[in-house]
Design a protein around this motif. Structure first.
Motif, PDB file in Angstrom:
ATOM      1  N   MET A 287       3.318  -6.831  -5.845  1.00  0.00           N
ATOM      2  CA  MET A 287       2.793  -6.362  -4.582  1.00  0.00           C
ATOM      3  C   MET A 287       2.651  -4.848  -4.657  1.00  0.00           C
ATOM      4  N   VAL A 288       1.484  -4.346  -4.330  1.00  0.00           N
ATOM      5  CA  VAL A 288       1.218  -2.907  -4.370  1.00  0.00           C
ATOM      6  C   VAL A 288       1.883  -2.241  -3.163  1.00  0.00           C
ATOM      7  N   VAL A 289       2.680  -1.205  -3.428  1.00  0.00           N
ATOM      8  CA  VAL A 289       3.317  -0.458  -2.347  1.00  0.00           C
ATOM      9  C   VAL A 289       2.822   0.977  -2.275  1.00  0.00           C
ATOM     10  N   GLY A 290       2.033   1.395  -3.265  1.00  0.00           N
ATOM     11  CA  GLY A 290       1.494   2.741  -3.242  1.00  0.00           C
ATOM     12  C   GLY A 290       0.587   2.995  -4.429  1.00  0.00           C
ATOM     13  N   ARG A 291      -0.096   4.150  -4.351  1.00  0.00           N
ATOM     14  CA  ARG A 291      -0.951   4.596  -5.455  1.00  0.00           C
ATOM     15  C   ARG A 291      -0.708   6.081  -5.647  1.00  0.00           C
ATOM     16  N   ILE A 292      -0.473   6.470  -6.884  1.00  0.00           N
ATOM     17  CA  ILE A 292      -0.227   7.874  -7.184  1.00  0.00           C
ATOM     18  C   ILE A 292      -1.533   8.637  -7.079  1.00  0.00           C
ATOM     19  N   GLY A 293      -1.464   9.751  -6.355  1.00  0.00           N
ATOM     20  CA  GLY A 293      -2.624  10.621  -6.200  1.00  0.00           C
ATOM     21  C   GLY A 293      -2.507  11.829  -7.105  1.00  0.00           C
ATOM     22  N   ARG A 294      -2.920  12.958  -6.595  1.00  0.00           N
ATOM     23  CA  ARG A 294      -2.940  14.180  -7.400  1.00  0.00           C
ATOM     24  C   ARG A 294      -1.546  14.779  -7.527  1.00  0.00           C
ATOM     25  N   PRO A 295      -1.370  15.623  -8.513  1.00  0.00           N
ATOM     26  CA  PRO A 295      -0.097  16.343  -8.631  1.00  0.00           C
ATOM     27  C   PRO A 295       0.078  17.306  -7.455  1.00  0.00           C
ATOM     28  N   HIS A 296       1.327  17.625  -7.164  1.00  0.00           N
ATOM     29  CA  HIS A 296       1.649  18.610  -6.124  1.00  0.00           C
ATOM     30  C   HIS A 296       2.505  19.690  -6.776  1.00  0.00           C
ATOM     31  N   GLY A 297       1.958  20.870  -6.881  1.00  0.00           N
ATOM     32  CA  GLY A 297       2.704  21.956  -7.508  1.00  0.00           C
ATOM     33  C   GLY A 297       2.695  21.846  -9.020  1.00  0.00           C
ATOM     34  N   VAL A 298       3.625  22.569  -9.646  1.00  0.00           N
ATOM     35  CA  VAL A 298       3.649  22.646 -11.111  1.00  0.00           C
ATOM     36  C   VAL A 298       4.890  22.005 -11.718  1.00  0.00           C
ATOM     37  N   ARG A 299       5.734  21.372 -10.895  1.00  0.00           N
ATOM     38  CA  ARG A 299       6.993  20.810 -11.398  1.00  0.00           C
ATOM     39  C   ARG A 299       6.998  19.290 -11.531  1.00  0.00           C
ATOM     40  N   GLY A 300       5.806  18.679 -11.564  1.00  0.00           N
ATOM     41  CA  GLY A 300       5.728  17.253 -11.834  1.00  0.00           C
ATOM     42  C   GLY A 300       5.737  16.334 -10.628  1.00  0.00           C
ATOM     43  N   GLN A 301       5.753  16.881  -9.421  1.00  0.00           N
ATOM     44  CA  GLN A 301       5.698  16.003  -8.246  1.00  0.00           C
ATOM     45  C   GLN A 301       4.294  15.440  -8.090  1.00  0.00           C
ATOM     46  N   VAL A 302       4.223  14.234  -7.528  1.00  0.00           N
ATOM     47  CA  VAL A 302       2.931  13.595  -7.275  1.00  0.00           C
ATOM     48  C   VAL A 302       2.835  13.204  -5.802  1.00  0.00           C
ATOM     49  N   THR A 303       1.607  13.198  -5.301  1.00  0.00           N
ATOM     50  CA  THR A 303       1.371  12.670  -3.962  1.00  0.00           C
ATOM     51  C   THR A 303       1.227  11.165  -4.085  1.00  0.00           C
ATOM     52  N   VAL A 304       1.552  10.456  -3.006  1.00  0.00           N
ATOM     53  CA  VAL A 304       1.463   8.994  -3.031  1.00  0.00           C
ATOM     54  C   VAL A 304       0.707   8.505  -1.803  1.00  0.00           C
ATOM     55  N   GLU A 305      -0.282   7.656  -2.046  1.00  0.00           N
ATOM     56  CA  GLU A 305      -0.965   6.951  -0.971  1.00  0.00           C
ATOM     57  C   GLU A 305      -0.099   5.734  -0.678  1.00  0.00           C
ATOM     58  N   VAL A 306       0.580   5.762   0.450  1.00  0.00           N
ATOM     59  CA  VAL A 306       1.553   4.726   0.796  1.00  0.00           C
ATOM     60  C   VAL A 306       0.838   3.458   1.252  1.00  0.00           C
ATOM     61  N   ARG A 307       1.261   2.309   0.717  1.00  0.00           N
ATOM     62  CA  ARG A 307       0.703   1.007   1.093  1.00  0.00           C
ATOM     63  C   ARG A 307       1.814   0.030   1.447  1.00  0.00           C
ATOM     64  N   THR A 308       2.841   0.538   2.093  1.00  0.00           N
ATOM     65  CA  THR A 308       3.940  -0.300   2.542  1.00  0.00           C
ATOM     66  C   THR A 308       4.340   0.153   3.930  1.00  0.00           C
ATOM     67  N   ASP A 309       4.902  -0.756   4.716  1.00  0.00           N
ATOM     68  CA  ASP A 309       5.336  -0.371   6.054  1.00  0.00           C
ATOM     69  C   ASP A 309       6.745   0.204   6.054  1.00  0.00           C
ATOM     70  N   ASP A 310       7.410   0.242   4.907  1.00  0.00           N
ATOM     71  CA  ASP A 310       8.755   0.802   4.834  1.00  0.00           C
ATOM     72  C   ASP A 310       8.881   1.735   3.622  1.00  0.00           C
ATOM     73  N   PRO A 311       8.177   2.876   3.667  1.00  0.00           N
ATOM     74  CA  PRO A 311       8.190   3.769   2.504  1.00  0.00           C
ATOM     75  C   PRO A 311       9.566   4.350   2.201  1.00  0.00           C
ATOM     76  N   ASP A 312      10.396   4.551   3.219  1.00  0.00           N
ATOM     77  CA  ASP A 312      11.722   5.116   2.961  1.00  0.00           C
ATOM     78  C   ASP A 312      12.580   4.162   2.131  1.00  0.00           C
ATOM     79  N   LEU A 313      12.382   2.871   2.281  1.00  0.00           N
ATOM     80  CA  LEU A 313      13.100   1.883   1.479  1.00  0.00           C
ATOM     81  C   LEU A 313      12.481   1.753   0.085  1.00  0.00           C
ATOM     82  N   ARG A 314      11.172   1.584   0.018  1.00  0.00           N
ATOM     83  CA  ARG A 314      10.489   1.344  -1.257  1.00  0.00           C
ATOM     84  C   ARG A 314      10.547   2.533  -2.204  1.00  0.00           C
TER      85      ARG A 314
END
Length: 171
Positions: free
Chosen positions: A1-28
């Motif tokens: 089950m898809v819960v998200g999709r990685i988007g573009r990087p955020h900053g220079v330290r390896g963080q990524v943005t996520v397109e959330v596809r779940t109703d409980d992102p804090d848990l997933r």
């Protein structure tokens, strides 16, 4: 089950943005969560840190080798990776009118008179939920997933009923 999709990087330290596809992102996406990936060769990925920034979920991830993604280039290599959880890890839904996407995909779609319309091949979440139906003639039809147009969903019976407004089938 898809819960998200990685988007573009955020900053220079390896963080990524996520397109959330779940109703409980804090848990997933809680730190320590292990997520399967599509394509599978990019994972599994482990959430090392998660935070919200201006309404966008940012994740720090560790790869299958346990090494944290630490720079922009490595983060960009994960772009468009779909994040998945196993279907058996999903909780039961309390609302009988709520469904997981995987429960809908594969259902036979028929019209209110019982005539076959096609098969549900996907569910799109672009503003509104849309069922993608491959019609019996091979064409694709998008049906808004609302009770007025899909009055019957019978998962156990392997079918759903579509009551299209005038003109929908002609698109």
């Amino acid at each position: 089950m898809v819960v998200g999709r990685i988007g573009r990087p955020h900053g220079v330290r390896g963080q990524v943005t996520v397109e959330v596809r779940t109703d409980d992102p804090d848990l997933r996406f809680a730190p320590g969560s292990v997520l399967l990936t599509d394509p599978a060769a990019r994972g599994p990925l482990t959430v090392s840190a998660a935070r919200w920034h201006s309404g966008v979920l940012l994740l720090q991830l560790a790869g299958p080798d346990g090494v944290v993604v630490a720079d922009r280039e490595a983060a960009d290599a994960l772009r468009n990776t779909r994040l998945l959880v196993p279907v058996d890890a999903l909780p039961e839904l309390d609302d009988p009118d709520s469904f997981y996407d995987h429960q809908l995909v594969g259902l036979a779609a028929e019209l209110t008179d019982g005539s076959p319309l096609g098969e549900v091949t996907a569910v799109q979440h672009e503003g509104a939920e849309l069922l993608v139906v491959r019609r019996t003639d091979g064409r694709e039809l998008l049906v808004p997933f609302v009770t007025a147009m899909v009055p019957v969903v019978d998962v156990a019976g392997g079918r759903l009923v579509v009551d299209p407004p005038e003109g929908l089938l002609d698109l």
